[in-house]
Scaffold this motif. Structure first.
Motif, PDB file in Angstrom:
ATOM      1  N   CYS A  72       0.828  -1.210   0.000  1.00  0.00           N
ATOM      2  CA  CYS A  72       0.000   0.000   0.000  1.00  0.00           C
ATOM      3  C   CYS A  72       0.861   1.258   0.000  1.00  0.00           C
ATOM      4  O   CYS A  72       0.560   2.236  -0.695  1.00  0.00           O
ATOM      5  CB  CYS A  72      -0.936   0.004   1.205  1.00  0.00           C
ATOM      6  N   LEU A  73       1.947   1.253   0.783  1.00  0.00           N
ATOM      7  CA  LEU A  73       2.836   2.414   0.811  1.00  0.00           C
ATOM      8  C   LEU A  73       3.501   2.626  -0.545  1.00  0.00           C
ATOM      9  O   LEU A  73       3.647   3.762  -1.005  1.00  0.00           O
ATOM     10  CB  LEU A  73       3.900   2.232   1.897  1.00  0.00           C
TER      11      LEU A  73
ATOM     12  N   GLU B 185       2.473   1.468  -3.681  1.00  0.00           N
ATOM     13  CA  GLU B 185       1.615   1.686  -4.839  1.00  0.00           C
ATOM     14  C   GLU B 185       0.597   2.810  -4.643  1.00  0.00           C
ATOM     15  O   GLU B 185       0.055   3.329  -5.613  1.00  0.00           O
ATOM     16  CB  GLU B 185       0.899   0.385  -5.213  1.00  0.00           C
ATOM     17  N   SER B 186       0.320   3.178  -3.400  1.00  0.00           N
ATOM     18  CA  SER B 186      -0.591   4.297  -3.143  1.00  0.00           C
ATOM     19  C   SER B 186       0.145   5.481  -2.529  1.00  0.00           C
ATOM     20  O   SER B 186      -0.041   6.618  -2.948  1.00  0.00           O
ATOM     21  CB  SER B 186      -1.718   3.849  -2.209  1.00  0.00           C
ATOM     22  N   GLY B 187       1.019   5.201  -1.545  1.00  0.00           N
ATOM     23  CA  GLY B 187       1.689   6.275  -0.822  1.00  0.00           C
ATOM     24  C   GLY B 187       2.605   7.122  -1.682  1.00  0.00           C
ATOM     25  O   GLY B 187       2.678   8.340  -1.509  1.00  0.00           O
TER      26      GLY B 187
ATOM     27  N   ASN C  29      -5.875  11.152  -5.364  1.00  0.00           N
ATOM     28  CA  ASN C  29      -5.327   9.791  -5.311  1.00  0.00           C
ATOM     29  C   ASN C  29      -6.413   8.715  -5.267  1.00  0.00           C
ATOM     30  O   ASN C  29      -6.098   7.524  -5.249  1.00  0.00           O
ATOM     31  CB  ASN C  29      -4.413   9.637  -4.089  1.00  0.00           C
TER      32      ASN C  29
ATOM     33  N   ASN D  28      -6.072   4.507  -5.691  1.00  0.00           N
ATOM     34  CA  ASN D  28      -6.491   3.549  -4.668  1.00  0.00           C
ATOM     35  C   ASN D  28      -7.534   2.580  -5.204  1.00  0.00           C
ATOM     36  O   ASN D  28      -7.532   1.399  -4.850  1.00  0.00           O
ATOM     37  CB  ASN D  28      -7.031   4.295  -3.444  1.00  0.00           C
TER      38      ASN D  28
ATOM     39  N   ALA E 147       0.403  10.921   1.962  1.00  0.00           N
ATOM     40  CA  ALA E 147       0.836   9.551   1.694  1.00  0.00           C
ATOM     41  C   ALA E 147       0.314   8.603   2.765  1.00  0.00           C
ATOM     42  O   ALA E 147      -0.151   7.496   2.466  1.00  0.00           O
ATOM     43  CB  ALA E 147       2.350   9.488   1.610  1.00  0.00           C
TER      44      ALA E 147
ATOM     45  N   SER F  69      -3.749   8.419   2.482  1.00  0.00           N
ATOM     46  CA  SER F  69      -4.272   7.729   1.302  1.00  0.00           C
ATOM     47  C   SER F  69      -3.919   6.247   1.293  1.00  0.00           C
ATOM     48  O   SER F  69      -4.754   5.405   0.974  1.00  0.00           O
ATOM     49  CB  SER F  69      -3.750   8.413   0.034  1.00  0.00           C
ATOM     50  N   SER F  70      -2.677   5.916   1.654  1.00  0.00           N
ATOM     51  CA  SER F  70      -2.295   4.496   1.670  1.00  0.00           C
ATOM     52  C   SER F  70      -3.053   3.734   2.741  1.00  0.00           C
ATOM     53  O   SER F  70      -3.364   2.545   2.578  1.00  0.00           O
ATOM     54  CB  SER F  70      -0.788   4.362   1.883  1.00  0.00           C
ATOM     55  N   THR F  71      -3.392   4.423   3.843  1.00  0.00           N
ATOM     56  CA  THR F  71      -4.143   3.774   4.915  1.00  0.00           C
ATOM     57  C   THR F  71      -5.571   3.454   4.490  1.00  0.00           C
ATOM     58  O   THR F  71      -6.165   2.486   4.977  1.00  0.00           O
ATOM     59  CB  THR F  71      -4.144   4.660   6.175  1.00  0.00           C
TER      60      THR F  71
END
Length: 403
Positions: free
Chosen positions: A253-254, A256-258, A270, A274, A386, A389-391
């Motif tokens: 997640c960090l 590819e999204s963060g 973002n 996600n 970051a 959104s990753s969370t």
């Protein structure tokens, strides 16, 4: 022979690792700004184009995905929205409490400067909650045009529920339109290396690295607290939910999204990234089509950290005595207020005066703290977004795979 070369190069680009291309864009952006700051500022057009494209398509994507998801939802079909909401609330509150601990362990003082701000900050928590309530009943067309994701979600849910009684043909049409928009978003996302190249080049050329040195201690406290949440408490929450090793999912997640959120500095922009990640993780679409846009609005662990740390920094600077109990109360206020962040760059900073009011700090002083936030925003807001959104993806995946 020449006619087949262009499609082959295009296909190779489309199939290449997006993360590696983004890293290449970062390196090229820093290099360009270092060699020619004016060229770096000019390259910022690419970054602005990329972010505007994401922000333009995101509201339509969210609206159609939520409408199609609810309209096609079958009775007695299980979703995981409630566990996601519990994780969102717990993660945000824990983040605010962590910020209190970090602030007490590494006290920070500020060199306050005055600054003029173009937007008025909320004067009380009632104003924040009231604004959220009114956003829910905003004109749906205006909500789409202005990127009001609370309004978009509210109307999408209502319309989706209404369309559950429609014919199967209508439901299939809705899903086909949503899938078409998703395909367009996928193409926009592949432009990220060029967009991030422009964003990095413009940031380095405009701000430089020297402006951040004077606030290095404050930045270390902020980013240290955010890293602690990302690498310690969030994985713990995911483990409690799934009873599995959380770190493979955390790092995915960090990465590819963060990374994209770090450079776009907008949870709203973002959302398409996600959505795409959730699809690749094969999560329940009925869940993530709602939880991801909702998380971009209310899952604000990074914002809670920013509000708490900067407010306690102001308290230390002014020599105001504060006990741990009052600081915990501040963390609760910060966690609730973080849901009022606007989902755009710098959104959490305008809620700092609200938190400062707990310590009777004058509004003009609080606004100077906000100005400090904007100065360090090139890193603080990037790291905050970051984390936020990753969370969203992390907690959605944990709820879908919960034990």
């Amino acid at each position: 022979m020449a006619s087949s070369t262009t499609p082959t190069l295009f296909q190779r680009y489309m199939n290449s690792s997006l993360v590696l291309l983004i890293i290449l864009g970062i390196v090229c952006g820093v290099a360009l700004a270092s060699v020619s700051p004016s060229a770096g500022q000019t390259a910022g057009i690419l970054g602005a184009f990329f972010v505007k494209a994401l922000k333009g398509i995101a509201p339509i994507l969210v609206f159609l995905l939520v409408v199609a998801s609810i309209a096609n939802h079958k009775k007695n079909q299980q979703t995981f929205i409630k566990p996601v909401l519990v994780l969102y609330a717990a993660g945000t509150l824990i983040a605010a409490l962590t910020a209190v601990v970090f602030s007490f362990a590494f006290p920070t003082q500020l060199s306050l400067v005055s600054a003029e701000l173009g937007r008025a900050a909320p004067q009380g928590i009632g104003e924040v909650l009231g604004a959220l309530a009114f956003n829910m009943v905003d004109n749906p067309v205006n909500a789409l045009a202005k990127g009001n994701f609370i309004g978009i979600l509210a109307w999408a849910i209502v319309i989706g529920i209404g369309l559950r009684q429609s014919s199967d043909t209508t439901k299939v049409l809705l899903q086909n339109i949503a899938d078409s928009i998703t395909t367009v978003v996928g193409f926009v996302i592949r432009l990220a290396p060029f967009g991030i190249f422009g964003l990095v080049a413009n940031t380095v050329a405009t701000t430089g690295f020297d402006a951040l040195l004077g606030y290095s201690h404050l930045l270390m406290v902020l980013i240290g607290a955010m890293l602690f949440i990302a690498l310690v408490t969030n994985p713990l929450l995911v483990f409690l939910a799934t009873r599995k090793n959380p770190y493979p999912l955390v790092f995915k997640c960090l990465k590819e999204s963060g990374i994209t959120a770090f450079f776009t500095r907008s949870s709203a922009a973002n959302i398409p990234v996600n959505m795409s990640l959730c699809e690749r993780l094969e999560l329940d679409e009925d869940t993530y089509s709602v939880s991801i846009p909702l998380g971009a609005t209310i899952n604000m662990a990074g914002a809670a950290i920013t509000i708490t740390v900067l407010t306690l920094a102001a308290v230390n600077t002014l020599g105001i005595p504060v006990d741990f109990g009052t600081a915990v109360l501040l963390s609760i206020i910060a966690a609730v207020s973080a849901g009022g962040s606007s989902g755009v760059a710098g959104g959490s900073l305008l809620l700092i005066p609200l938190a400062c009011s707990l310590f009777s700090i004058p509004n003009d002083v609080a606004m100077q703290v906000v100005a400090v936030g904007f100065i360090i925003g090139v890193l603080q807001d990037s790291a905050e977004t970051a984390l936020n959104s990753s969370t969203d993806v992390l907690f959605t995946a944990a709820a879908c795979h919960k034990a």
